[in-house]
Design a protein around this motif. Structure first.
Motif, PDB file in Angstrom:
ATOM      1  N   UNK A  98       0.832  -1.209   0.000  1.00 58.31           N
ATOM      2  CA  UNK A  98       0.000   0.000   0.000  1.00 58.31           C
ATOM      3  C   UNK A  98       0.862   1.253   0.000  1.00 58.31           C
ATOM      4  N   UNK A  99       1.841   1.314   0.913  1.00 63.39           N
ATOM      5  CA  UNK A  99       2.676   2.519   1.026  1.00 63.39           C
ATOM      6  C   UNK A  99       3.687   2.620  -0.118  1.00 63.39           C
ATOM      7  N   UNK A 100       3.932   1.514  -0.819  1.00 67.50           N
ATOM      8  CA  UNK A 100       4.827   1.561  -1.988  1.00 67.50           C
ATOM      9  C   UNK A 100       4.234   2.416  -3.102  1.00 67.50           C
ATOM     10  N   UNK A 101       2.912   2.497  -3.134  1.00 66.96           N
ATOM     11  CA  UNK A 101       2.226   3.234  -4.202  1.00 66.96           C
ATOM     12  C   UNK A 101       2.649   4.700  -4.231  1.00 66.96           C
ATOM     13  N   UNK A 102       2.815   5.304  -3.057  1.00 69.15           N
ATOM     14  CA  UNK A 102       3.157   6.724  -3.023  1.00 69.15           C
ATOM     15  C   UNK A 102       4.569   6.983  -2.473  1.00 69.15           C
ATOM     16  N   UNK A 103       5.444   5.975  -2.540  1.00 69.73           N
ATOM     17  CA  UNK A 103       6.826   6.188  -2.106  1.00 69.73           C
ATOM     18  C   UNK A 103       7.597   6.960  -3.179  1.00 69.73           C
ATOM     19  N   UNK A 104       8.744   7.492  -2.824  1.00 74.93           N
ATOM     20  CA  UNK A 104       9.557   8.263  -3.768  1.00 74.93           C
ATOM     21  C   UNK A 104      10.140   7.384  -4.868  1.00 74.93           C
ATOM     22  N   UNK A 105      10.393   6.126  -4.539  1.00 72.73           N
ATOM     23  CA  UNK A 105      10.981   5.207  -5.518  1.00 72.73           C
ATOM     24  C   UNK A 105      10.158   3.920  -5.505  1.00 72.73           C
ATOM     25  N   UNK A 106       9.194   3.842  -6.396  1.00 74.21           N
ATOM     26  CA  UNK A 106       8.246   2.723  -6.411  1.00 74.21           C
ATOM     27  C   UNK A 106       8.961   1.390  -6.623  1.00 74.21           C
ATOM     28  N   UNK A 107       9.880   1.335  -7.563  1.00 75.22           N
ATOM     29  CA  UNK A 107      10.594   0.094  -7.878  1.00 75.22           C
ATOM     30  C   UNK A 107      11.405  -0.380  -6.674  1.00 75.22           C
ATOM     31  N   UNK A 108      12.100   0.558  -6.047  1.00 79.43           N
ATOM     32  CA  UNK A 108      12.894   0.234  -4.862  1.00 79.43           C
ATOM     33  C   UNK A 108      12.006  -0.295  -3.735  1.00 79.43           C
ATOM     34  N   UNK A 109      10.844   0.327  -3.542  1.00 79.91           N
ATOM     35  CA  UNK A 109       9.927  -0.093  -2.478  1.00 79.91           C
ATOM     36  C   UNK A 109       9.345  -1.476  -2.749  1.00 79.91           C
ATOM     37  N   UNK A 310       5.302  12.779  12.054  1.00 80.51           N
ATOM     38  CA  UNK A 310       4.457  13.978  12.203  1.00 80.51           C
ATOM     39  C   UNK A 310       4.125  14.577  10.832  1.00 80.51           C
ATOM     40  N   UNK A 311       5.142  14.666   9.968  1.00 84.67           N
ATOM     41  CA  UNK A 311       4.944  15.308   8.659  1.00 84.67           C
ATOM     42  C   UNK A 311       4.273  14.398   7.634  1.00 84.67           C
ATOM     43  N   UNK A 312       4.443  13.079   7.793  1.00 88.51           N
ATOM     44  CA  UNK A 312       3.873  12.121   6.833  1.00 88.51           C
ATOM     45  C   UNK A 312       3.121  11.031   7.607  1.00 88.51           C
ATOM     46  N   UNK A 313       1.969  11.352   8.138  1.00 87.68           N
ATOM     47  CA  UNK A 313       1.239  10.386   8.984  1.00 87.68           C
ATOM     48  C   UNK A 313       0.830   9.103   8.265  1.00 87.68           C
ATOM     49  N   UNK A 314       0.774   9.118   6.940  1.00 88.80           N
ATOM     50  CA  UNK A 314       0.440   7.901   6.185  1.00 88.80           C
ATOM     51  C   UNK A 314       1.689   7.159   5.729  1.00 88.80           C
ATOM     52  N   UNK A 315       2.853   7.651   6.119  1.00 92.70           N
ATOM     53  CA  UNK A 315       4.101   6.984   5.790  1.00 92.70           C
ATOM     54  C   UNK A 315       4.730   7.488   4.503  1.00 92.70           C
ATOM     55  N   UNK A 316       5.944   7.036   4.252  1.00 92.34           N
ATOM     56  CA  UNK A 316       6.693   7.451   3.060  1.00 92.34           C
ATOM     57  C   UNK A 316       7.016   6.265   2.154  1.00 92.34           C
ATOM     58  N   UNK A 317       6.698   5.056   2.601  1.00 91.70           N
ATOM     59  CA  UNK A 317       6.928   3.873   1.779  1.00 91.70           C
ATOM     60  C   UNK A 317       8.152   3.079   2.203  1.00 91.70           C
ATOM     61  N   UNK A 318       8.199   1.798   1.848  1.00 92.10           N
ATOM     62  CA  UNK A 318       9.320   0.926   2.217  1.00 92.10           C
ATOM     63  C   UNK A 318      10.654   1.413   1.678  1.00 92.10           C
ATOM     64  N   UNK A 319      11.663   1.318   2.501  1.00 95.94           N
ATOM     65  CA  UNK A 319      13.043   1.654   2.118  1.00 95.94           C
ATOM     66  C   UNK A 319      13.179   3.090   1.619  1.00 95.94           C
ATOM     67  N   UNK A 320      12.342   4.000   2.159  1.00 98.80           N
ATOM     68  CA  UNK A 320      12.376   5.403   1.717  1.00 98.80           C
ATOM     69  C   UNK A 320      13.002   6.331   2.755  1.00 98.80           C
ATOM     70  N   UNK A 321      13.381   5.810   3.904  1.00 91.10           N
ATOM     71  CA  UNK A 321      13.952   6.624   4.975  1.00 91.10           C
ATOM     72  C   UNK A 321      15.203   7.353   4.499  1.00 91.10           C
ATOM     73  N   UNK A 322      15.984   6.692   3.638  1.00 92.46           N
ATOM     74  CA  UNK A 322      17.251   7.257   3.176  1.00 92.46           C
ATOM     75  C   UNK A 322      17.073   8.528   2.360  1.00 92.46           C
TER      76      UNK A 322
END
Length: 417
Positions: A98-109, A310-322
């Motif tokens: 679900x969170x991969x859909x709106x992550x910065x790097x979909x393929x990576x997630x 706090x800034x992204x309550x719905x998350x940023x997606x898998x492996x997107x912390x970097x």
């Protein structure tokens, strides 16, 4: 030569997985250490050369899981029982995609999510499937522990030799090409198994040979000293928690004579080791001040994770912390969940803690009836506490494995009752 070594190791692991599935799982759990044998140069080892091995790191584990399923299917219909534990893994997989859909790097997630499914959570499912479907589940489980101790001794002594004679500028005992943390986790697992054999005089694993029991009295202090040499505080703390819980839950009373003998052996071993390794090096990270790099990175992880939640309550997606921090990931299971998966991750963590409380209650209430509850939950705690200090979501395969073992044992207990 490297291809030949890879081929031999792959065939051996696949064979053991078919022959004795839980032994195969024991080897796969330590695949990061086992694959260090590929290209190992004992005369000129490169401790900091860490090249990915797709065959042993990814293809062989998945292939072994398929082989195990085929083996069980040949023996009859493969049965699987859904329970509370499965809800956690199912919800985690759903959150990942679900969170991969709106992550910065979909393929990576998506790639990260697939790693979690095939190389992480798969250890939960395969261990549970094996123990529920084999005719002799506890014999399989005992084989897993005995092989784990054997792997610890072999790789621990090899690593110690290379560290002492070839690791002039290496400050954490490990094998060439292997990070100190997974190596330390292997040693910690071996220490716990050896400790159980020592406490029960081998009865818990049906060891009747006096030679094996006496040999274990030597292996216990040796593996403990190797663990100190890894300089990995998180693993040492996790092992201490596991052992203390086991002693508490099992109500073990250790004779003073045993304590004196054990203490004497450990002290003698320390004296020998210190002759080869300077005290400052051996305990450098344990005695380090709180301003060291490791502590600073954890402080950054806390700040960045809370800020992202706090800034992204719905998350940023898998492996997107970097993409939002100077760190690749938070090195903490709780922080990773709230930072990358927002409220979904928070709900997952709350549910995980509910499961842990449920496992704790079962262990305490059933301790006298089935000591396996104590052993399995103690090792679950060992791997769970390390998730507070190291790795990312798909790498916690030790914790997932013992959740599967616990779930299977709980099912077998109810069935037999």
């Amino acid at each position: 030569m490297e291809l030949l070594t890879t081929f031999i190791l792959s065939v051996f692991i696949v064979y053991k997985s078919f022959r004795t599935p839980m032994v195969g799982v024991a080897l796969l759990l330590q695949i990061n250490i086992v694959r260090s044998l590929v290209g190992l140069d004992i005369f000129n080892p490169c401790f900091y050369c860490r090249e990915p091995d797709f065959i042993l790191g990814a293809i062989v584990p998945v292939l072994c899981f398929v082989v195990i399923i085929i083996k069980l299917r040949l023996s009859g219909k493969v049965k699987y029982v859904l329970d509370y534990y499965d809800v956690y893994f199912t919800s985690t997989i759903l959150v990942l995609f679900l969170t991969s859909i709106y992550s910065k790097d979909f393929i990576n997630s998506i790639g990260f999510s697939l790693k979690y499914i095939f190389l992480g959570s798969s250890y939960y499912f395969i261990s549970k499937i094996i123990l529920i479907n084999v005719n002799n589940p506890y014999k399989q489980l005992k084989s897993f522990f005995i092989w784990s101790l054997g792997i610890t001794v072999i790789f621990g002594l090899l690593g110690t030799y290379l560290y002492i004679f070839k690791g002039e500028f290496v400050y954490r005992l490990t094998l060439p090409g292997v990070h100190a943390i997974p190596f330390s986790q292997l040693i910690g697992l071996g220490v716990f198994v050896s400790f159980l054999i020592f406490l029960t005089s081998g009865r818990i694993f049906d060891i009747q040979s006096k030679f094996s029991i006496n040999l274990n009295k030597v292996l216990l202090p040796v593996t403990m000293l190797i663990l100190f040499g890894t300089n990995t505080r998180g693993v040492m703390l996790s092992l201490a928690v596991a052992i203390i819980f086991y002693l508490y839950a099992a109500k073990v009373k250790i004779p003073k004579r045993t304590l004196y003998i054990s203490g004497g052996l450990i002290l003698a071993g320390l004296i020998v080791v210190i002759n080869y390794i300077e005290l400052e090096v051996l305990f450098s990270r344990i005695l380090a001040k709180q301003t060291n790099e490791s502590t600073e990175s954890r402080y950054i992880a806390y700040i960045d994770s809370l800020d992202l939640f706090i800034k992204h309550p719905l998350g940023i997606g898998p492996s997107s912390f970097k993409y939002y921090s100077s760190l690749p990931y938070p090195h903490n299971l709780i922080l990773e969940n709230i930072a990358e998966y927002g409220v979904f991750g928070l709900l997952n963590i709350v549910y995980l803690f509910c499961i842990i409380l449920y496992m704790f209650k079962l262990t305490i209430t059933k301790a006298r009836i089935s000591p396996w509850f104590i052993i399995i939950f103690s090792l679950f705690l060992y791997y769970f506490f390390e998730t507070m200090f190291s790795f990312t979501l798909w790498m916690h395969k030790g914790m997932y494995l013992f959740m599967g073992v616990f779930a299977a044992h709980h099912y077998l207990y109810r069935k037999n009752k």
